[in-house]
Design an enzyme around this catalytic site. Sequence first.
Site, PDB file in Angstrom:
ATOM      1  CB  CYS A  73      -7.663   1.670 -11.945  1.00  0.00           C
ATOM      2  SG  CYS A  73      -6.918   2.426 -10.369  1.00  0.00           S
ATOM      3  CG  HIS A 168      -8.583  -8.205  -8.002  1.00  0.00           C
ATOM      4  ND1 HIS A 168      -7.438  -7.497  -7.721  1.00  0.00           N
ATOM      5  CD2 HIS A 168      -9.414  -7.841  -8.694  1.00  0.00           C
ATOM      6  CE1 HIS A 168      -7.901  -6.516  -8.126  1.00  0.00           C
ATOM      7  NE2 HIS A 168      -8.822  -6.785  -8.825  1.00  0.00           N
ATOM      8  CD  GLU A 217      -2.897  -2.090  -8.229  1.00  0.00           C
ATOM      9  OE1 GLU A 217      -3.558  -1.867  -9.248  1.00  0.00           O
ATOM     10  OE2 GLU A 217      -2.877  -1.095  -7.389  1.00  0.00           O
ATOM     11  CB  CYS A 226      -5.900  -2.319  -5.137  1.00  0.00           C
ATOM     12  SG  CYS A 226      -6.254  -3.046  -6.925  1.00  0.00           S
ATOM     13  N   GLY A 229      -9.098  -4.168  -6.128  1.00  0.00           N
ATOM     14  CA  GLY A 229      -8.809  -5.217  -4.990  1.00  0.00           C
ATOM     15  C   GLY A 229      -9.559  -5.179  -3.848  1.00  0.00           C
TER      16      GLY A 229
END
Length: 283
Positions: A73, A168, A217, A226, A229
């Site tokens: 993360c 992703h 997510e 994110c 992301g």
Amino acid sequence: MKFTKMQGCGNDYVYVNGAEVNFSPEKKSEIAKKLSDRHFGVGGDGVIFINPSQEADFEMEMYNADGSRGEMCGNGMRCVAVYVYCKGLTDKKEFNVVSAGKLKKIRLDVDESSPERKVNSVSVDMGLPILEAADVPVLSDKKTVVNEPIEVAGKVYHHTCVSMGNPHAVIYVADTDNFPLESLGPLFENHPSFPKRVNTEFIQIIDRKNVKMRVWERGTGETLACGTGACATAVAGVLNGCTDNEITVHLLGGKLKIRWDGPGHPVYMTGPAEFVFEGEVAV
């Protein structure tokens, strides 16, 4: 158990000093589900334990709101960096944090005139993006998935798949504000093309240096930001030739600066991380 609530661009987690607790992974999963509940718990996108590490300065052990283990993360990584510096766990302004075996290099921009050890922003070397389909993972007969069709709810979209330590799928749309994320997000997350589920970024291109992003997510749902992301979005933009190497990603919770100089180069992410409140909870 003592905890600290922090957020990076609105991506909020409950942070726990792992050196002060001794829980099994099963217990930590249970704690993550309990504390993440925004009605009956503290509220957050998950729980992150900040642990001692033999291979880095610190370990980030992340759990999603549904109790599943998360690999990486970016917003959480920045919050970990601010946590350990502001709480005096390190005096370094450059150090390493490991998460699920992936080592990330951190650099802090510190306000030297502030007696409170104020951190202006955090830059993270997020490492090389993973593009091989099998390693993302995404099921495909192509070596990489760049602008490839995918059918969801009877409509064909085009997706570009990138792993930043977690999978992703980047989808370009005309209007992120009015995109039906609540109904389509779970369908992308659980699409049979993604054996480990997927985080899905829905991107509206503003210009070559700016994009708007909404994200669904896995294990959490829509979040305000994110970091990984945003990194995947920058990589996808370069691969598809629609954005420059350095972009600003405009998220619901704030902005992130992302740079990727192309294959063979790491992705760099710069953004804020802030304390919200602290407390103690029975677990």
